[in-house]
Design a protein around this motif. Structure first.
Motif: not given
Length: 416
Positions: A169-194
């Motif tokens: 289980f991987l989560d990102c963005g628990i704290h709203a202002r930590e923008w690099i966190s959701p950016a990583f979750c999106q990156w992870f998904v793309n990297e895993a699929l590609t």
């Protein structure tokens, strides 16, 4: 300490400030007990934003303190620092300029990009698109709605199987202002699929395991940082009897709830909430993990900043039962991360490595029985803090992928 006389005279209530012109981020270095007292008194008297540690109560002698100071209080703070002879430096000269400087390539509010900080509406469209265009490897599931009614969606990555597979289980963005966190979750998904089918490790991982990805945990707060206040941290829930909004979702889990490093004050950035899981976002995630407890073998949560790889415990100084194994994994993952750009991470249990903090998701997951539970604090160490420029998204995500893949490979090898 004559400067204390100024506190009562100059303390005023600030309205929710959506602009940050002239504000500065200081790094102050308390070395004496009286320095610590002074910082705590300052926090009680004026509105300062603690970046690291996360509240005044966590301040200790010998540990750097990063605080954002509104422009109207700068003279006061400079006087305090001068009179106390406390060592300090200015990390960010003008916060608004740093906010404006995050977007290196100009705004593109509608087009999704893995190297930009996407708005919630763009991420939501991306979630739908990535699931529909990769149906052989991705499915999506709503785990409930946020306080303001937005859908919390989990992406399940993995080769389809007739039987349930072990999962991470991987989560990102628990704290709203930590923008690099959701950016990583999106990156992870793309990297895993590609890379599935070409990268042996990723292919093996998705063949044998599933990865549940929650791209943005605190959706309401994240949306608010894009529309109203870039520095917002908490959820956006409202409580009867209080004009203050939200709770800290990473103090709201039932793990030593509301003891060390958490506040019972609804106005605090580390407010623990009215009760454990009082925040609907926390309850939705906790319910999902409880429901899937038999298959979830690892829990990874992504935060920023400080360049740390933490593991339980944060709510107590006691060591976890599997401390040595967790430390070994964290050090191996940190080494893998460092191999790309030389970025140095510190590993260890939360309470002693950064500061005590009760009610965290990683401690809760570990106590639930998820053996491999880790918290990442991504770049940087304070030069930009929460305002990491978009130019650093790619290198940050690339190196973090190496650490996550290291942990995933270890978990995969030790499933049975």
């Amino acid at each position: 300490m004559k400067v204390l006389l100024f506190f009562g005279l100059l303390a005023i209530a600030l309205a929710d400030n959506t602009r940050f012109e002239g504000e500065k981020v200081f790094r102050v270095k308390p070395v004496l007990d009286e320095h610590v007292t002074l910082i705590k008194d300052l926090a009680k008297s004026i509105e300062v934003d603690f970046w690291s540690p996360e509240n005044a109560e966590q301040v200790t002698a010998g540990t750097d303190v990063d605080i954002r100071v509104p422009a109207i209080y700068l003279d006061l703070v400079y006087t305090m620092l001068q009179q106390s002879e406390m060592e300090h430096e200015v990390l960010i000269e003008d916060v608004q300029r740093a906010v404006d400087g995050q977007a290196d390539t100009g705004p593109s509010p509608r087009a999704h990009s893995y190297t930009k900080y996407n708005t919630w509406s763009v991420i939501e469209s991306w979630i739908d698109s990535i699931a529909s265009s990769n149906a052989n490897l991705v499915s999506k599931q709503s785990i409930g709605n946020t306080y303001e009614g937005r859908t919390m969606t989990i992406l399940k990555l993995g080769k389809k199987s007739s039987s349930s597979k072990p999962a991470i289980f991987l989560d990102c963005g628990i704290h709203a202002r930590e923008w690099i966190s959701p950016a990583f979750c999106q990156w992870f998904v793309n990297e895993a699929l590609t890379t599935y089918g070409s990268d042996a490790q990723m292919t093996s991982l998705l063949d044998q395991m599933d990865v549940f990805v929650l791209p943005v945990f605190n959706v309401d707060g994240y949306h608010y940082t894009h529309t109203n206040n870039r520095m917002w941290r908490k959820t956006r829930s409202r409580k009867s009897g209080s004009s203050c909004i939200g709770a800290d979702p990473n103090r709201n889990f039932d793990a030593g709830w509301c003891t060390l490093g958490a506040s019972s004050n609804p106005c605090s950035d580390t407010y623990c909430g009215a009760t454990p899981e009082s925040e609907i976002e926390v309850k939705n995630v906790a319910n999902f993990i409880r429901k899937n407890k038999s298959v979830i073998k690892a829990y990874l949560t992504i935060h920023s900043y400080s360049q740390l790889l933490l593991f339980p415990y944060s709510y107590t100084y006691d060591l976890a039962a599997t401390h040595n194994e967790l430390m070994s994994i964290a050090e191996g993952a940190s080494s893998a991360l460092r191999s790309l750009y030389g970025t140095r991470y510190t590993s260890g249990p939360g309470a002693t490595t950064i500061y005590p903090a009760a009610g965290g998701s990683d401690d809760w997951a570990y106590d639930l029985g998820v053996k491999y539970s880790f918290t990442f604090e991504l770049r940087d160490t304070g030069r930009y803090g929460f305002l990491l420029p978009e130019s650093q998204i790619k290198p940050t995500c690339e190196e973090t992928m190496l650490a996550v893949k290291y942990i995933a490979a270890y978990v995969q090898k030790n499933l049975y």
